[in-house]
Design an enzyme around this catalytic site. Structure first.
Site, PDB file in Angstrom:
ATOM      1  N   SER A   1     -46.466 -75.028 -29.756  1.00  0.00           N
ATOM      2  CA  SER A   1     -47.433 -74.345 -28.868  1.00  0.00           C
ATOM      3  C   SER A   1     -46.752 -73.185 -28.211  1.00  0.00           C
ATOM      4  CB  SER A   1     -47.649 -75.713 -27.745  1.00  0.00           C
ATOM      5  OG  SER A   1     -46.486 -75.747 -26.998  1.00  0.00           O
TER       6      SER A   1
ATOM      7  N   TYR B   1     -33.914 -76.819 -13.548  1.00  0.00           N
ATOM      8  CA  TYR B   1     -34.547 -76.080 -14.443  1.00  0.00           C
ATOM      9  C   TYR B   1     -33.968 -74.730 -14.447  1.00  0.00           C
ATOM     10  CZ  TYR B   1     -37.822 -73.303 -17.046  1.00  0.00           C
ATOM     11  OH  TYR B   1     -38.404 -72.249 -18.024  1.00  0.00           O
TER      12      TYR B   1
ATOM     13  N   GLY C   1     -39.504 -74.485 -31.385  1.00  0.00           N
ATOM     14  CA  GLY C   1     -40.461 -74.913 -30.419  1.00  0.00           C
ATOM     15  C   GLY C   1     -41.870 -74.118 -31.017  1.00  0.00           C
TER      16      GLY C   1
ATOM     17  N   GLY D   1     -43.549 -69.688 -28.578  1.00  0.00           N
ATOM     18  CA  GLY D   1     -42.925 -70.058 -30.051  1.00  0.00           C
ATOM     19  C   GLY D   1     -44.231 -69.826 -30.978  1.00  0.00           C
TER      20      GLY D   1
HETATM   21  N1  LIG Z   1     -44.806 -70.301 -19.862  1.00  0.00           N
HETATM   22  C1  LIG Z   1     -43.974 -69.810 -18.674  1.00  0.00           C
HETATM   23  O1  LIG Z   1     -44.686 -69.071 -17.843  1.00  0.00           O
HETATM   24  C2  LIG Z   1     -42.569 -69.523 -19.078  1.00  0.00           C
HETATM   25  C3  LIG Z   1     -41.976 -69.017 -17.992  1.00  0.00           C
HETATM   26  C4  LIG Z   1     -40.664 -68.816 -17.871  1.00  0.00           C
HETATM   27  C5  LIG Z   1     -39.893 -69.176 -19.385  1.00  0.00           C
HETATM   28  N2  LIG Z   1     -40.546 -69.843 -20.116  1.00  0.00           N
HETATM   29  C6  LIG Z   1     -39.785 -70.197 -21.198  1.00  0.00           C
HETATM   30  O2  LIG Z   1     -40.474 -70.027 -22.521  1.00  0.00           O
HETATM   31  C7  LIG Z   1     -40.192 -70.838 -23.725  1.00  0.00           C
HETATM   32  C8  LIG Z   1     -41.204 -71.137 -24.333  1.00  0.00           C
HETATM   33  O3  LIG Z   1     -41.897 -72.257 -23.550  1.00  0.00           O
HETATM   34  P1  LIG Z   1     -43.514 -72.178 -23.507  1.00  0.00           P
HETATM   35  O4  LIG Z   1     -44.055 -71.765 -22.184  1.00  0.00           O
HETATM   36  O5  LIG Z   1     -44.222 -71.553 -24.583  1.00  0.00           O
HETATM   37  O6  LIG Z   1     -43.930 -73.805 -23.314  1.00  0.00           O
HETATM   38  P2  LIG Z   1     -44.503 -74.747 -24.318  1.00  0.00           P
HETATM   39  O7  LIG Z   1     -45.816 -74.328 -24.671  1.00  0.00           O
HETATM   40  O8  LIG Z   1     -44.319 -76.250 -23.564  1.00  0.00           O
HETATM   41  O9  LIG Z   1     -43.593 -74.928 -25.656  1.00  0.00           O
HETATM   42  C9  LIG Z   1     -42.223 -75.298 -25.756  1.00  0.00           C
HETATM   43  C10 LIG Z   1     -41.937 -75.612 -27.036  1.00  0.00           C
HETATM   44  O10 LIG Z   1     -40.709 -76.281 -26.891  1.00  0.00           O
HETATM   45  C11 LIG Z   1     -40.893 -77.492 -27.853  1.00  0.00           C
HETATM   46  N3  LIG Z   1     -39.738 -78.628 -27.325  1.00  0.00           N
HETATM   47  C12 LIG Z   1     -39.860 -79.016 -26.061  1.00  0.00           C
HETATM   48  N4  LIG Z   1     -38.654 -79.945 -26.262  1.00  0.00           N
HETATM   49  C13 LIG Z   1     -37.900 -80.054 -27.284  1.00  0.00           C
HETATM   50  C14 LIG Z   1     -37.028 -80.584 -27.897  1.00  0.00           C
HETATM   51  N5  LIG Z   1     -36.053 -81.649 -27.159  1.00  0.00           N
HETATM   52  N6  LIG Z   1     -36.507 -80.054 -29.052  1.00  0.00           N
HETATM   53  C15 LIG Z   1     -37.303 -79.345 -29.911  1.00  0.00           C
HETATM   54  N7  LIG Z   1     -38.273 -78.684 -29.299  1.00  0.00           N
HETATM   55  C16 LIG Z   1     -38.869 -79.051 -27.885  1.00  0.00           C
HETATM   56  C17 LIG Z   1     -42.327 -78.168 -27.639  1.00  0.00           C
HETATM   57  O11 LIG Z   1     -42.578 -79.141 -28.553  1.00  0.00           O
HETATM   58  P3  LIG Z   1     -43.525 -80.231 -28.323  1.00  0.00           P
HETATM   59  O12 LIG Z   1     -44.811 -79.596 -28.699  1.00  0.00           O
HETATM   60  O13 LIG Z   1     -43.020 -81.193 -29.335  1.00  0.00           O
HETATM   61  O14 LIG Z   1     -43.478 -80.694 -26.696  1.00  0.00           O
HETATM   62  C18 LIG Z   1     -42.916 -76.704 -27.782  1.00  0.00           C
HETATM   63  O15 LIG Z   1     -43.042 -76.545 -29.036  1.00  0.00           O
HETATM   64  C19 LIG Z   1     -39.131 -71.810 -22.922  1.00  0.00           C
HETATM   65  O16 LIG Z   1     -38.018 -71.388 -23.083  1.00  0.00           O
HETATM   66  C20 LIG Z   1     -39.398 -71.785 -21.384  1.00  0.00           C
HETATM   67  O17 LIG Z   1     -38.432 -72.124 -20.544  1.00  0.00           O
HETATM   68  C21 LIG Z   1     -41.830 -70.191 -19.907  1.00  0.00           C
END
Ligand SMILES: NC(=O)c1ccc[n+]([C@@H]2O[C@H](COP(=O)([O-])OP(=O)(O)OC[C@H]3O[C@@H](n4cnc5c(N)ncnc54)[C@H](OP(=O)(O)O)[C@@H]3O)[C@@H](O)[C@H]2O)c1
Length: 316
Positions: A31, A185, A28, A34
């Site tokens: 965006s 979730y 991931g 990651g």
């Molecule tokens: N942001 C927060 O405040 C927050 C809070 C708590 C935990 N988290 C955790 O942080 C981590 C990163 O998330 P983020 O906040 O950076 O969100 P994000 O910007 O939405 O990034 C998520 C990444 O995961 C990829 N992804 C989603 N579904 C997928 C699938 N089926 N197979 C492969 N890749 C997939 C997305 O790809 P696409 O571009 O194709 O969608 C994107 O690259 C996650 O584990 C999330 O649970 C985030």
């Protein structure tokens, strides 16, 4: 509050030396945290293999990274959709064929707050299917290479583990009866975190102490998470929250996973993330982990069920 072992500022990537010759596999990276983690690892000289579901987005990501860091960075991508067990297997096969060394596998990708129950092609509720079963299978398949490399497995969890029902709904894993975007979730992130500590125990039992396994969370970070999979109202509320000082940059959100992937002698028992109020922002260090995340009976049952569900046993 715990004393931060990295001082008042907490852990920052300044602590990472050069990473030439090291390889990080990260899910991931198109965006959010990651992308930022991949960028920092590459800037430090590491080789980064990105596992993303969307090849076009992967290509664009590589273009942006090269624009920002130069054409000499060692970055590549392999297509993998965590929502499809076959895709995870194919991607893992490619990684095993083409990546001789894995210093850390960072399981960062996830979806969140899916408003309605959707089943994956394998018949799993989507949040549990992507976040837990997808990553669980990936880790199991890549484990042999990580073991050979004396590497690490890093799971990006969420403080959401401490919301919802705070356990695993074993009698209805797909939430057929009581689907709720947030509870589901929360359970998926709890499942991911529980398996980190269960894996640590299992490795200890068989005397394999070279592989290190860590759990962390990014606090509240300005990413695409809710925009990608959340419902209209959740997206609206989150858009407003992202404007507030209670939410930090995606770059800062990447620090906990970077710390877990690179910092020497990090205690595996801890749960790492921003240590400020509510663990949303603040200096990165060890956060309090509530006991339900280490409930041994639940973790063992979850592990067995997960292996049975994905039809694959870890070879430890
Ligand atoms: N942001 C927060 O405040 C927050 C809070 C708590 C935990 N988290 C955790 O942080 C981590 C990163 O998330 P983020 O906040 O950076 O969100 P994000 O910007 O939405 O990034 C998520 C990444 O995961 C990829 N992804 C989603 N579904 C997928 C699938 N089926 N197979 C492969 N890749 C997939 C997305 O790809 P696409 O571009 O194709 O969608 C994107 O690259 C996650 O584990 C999330 O649970 C985030």
């Amino acid at each position: 509050m715990k004393i931060n072992q990295f001082g008042n500022k907490g852990w920052t990537p300044d602590r990472i030396g050069h990473l030439n010759g090291q390889t990080y596999v990260i899910t991931g990276t198109t965006s959010g945290t990651g992308f930022e983690a991949a960028k920092i690892l590459l800037a430090k000289g590491a080789k980064v293999v990105m596992l993303n579901r969307n090849p076009k987005k992967s290509e664009d990501t590589i273009t942006v990274l090269k624009q920002e860091l130069g054409n000499n960075i060692d970055v590549s991508s392999i297509q993998m959709d965590l929502a499809e067990q076959t895709s995870v297997k194919k991607a893992a096969e490619k990684v095993l064929k083409t990546v001789p060394n894995i210093n850390a596998l960072i399981c960062n990708a996830a979806i969140a707050q899916v408003p309605k129950q959707i089943l994956t092609v394998d018949g799993f509720e989507s949040q549990l299917g992507v976040n837990h079963y997808g990553n669980f299978l990936l880790q199991a398949l890549l484990y042999p290479r990580i073991e050979e490399s004396k590497g690490r497995i890093v799971t990006v969890g969420s403080m959401g583990y401490n919301l919802g029902i705070k356990t695993i709904q074993f009698d209805d894993m797909n939430w057929d009866k009581n689907y709720n975007a947030n509870d589901v979730y929360s359970q998926s992130k709890l499942a991911q975190i529980m398996c980190v500590y269960e894996l640590q125990d299992r490795l200890k039992e068989v005397g394999k102490t070279d592989v290190k396994v860590y759990a962390c969370h990014p606090g509240a970070s300005r990413t695409s998470l809710i925009k990608t999979s959340g419902g209209l109202m959740t997206r609206f509320i989150w858009q407003l929250m992202k404007l507030s000082p209670f939410v930090q940059s995606a770059e800062k959100g990447s620090y906990p996973q970077l710390m877990c992937a690179t910092e020497p002698n990090l205690d595996q028992n801890e749960f790492y993330g921003p240590t400020g109020r509510g663990y949303w922002t603040g200096p990165v260090g060890a956060c309090k982990l509530e006991p339900h995340a280490k409930d041994k009976a639940v973790a063992q049952r979850l592990w067995k069920l997960s292996e049975k569900t994905i039809g694959f046993e870890w070879n430890l």
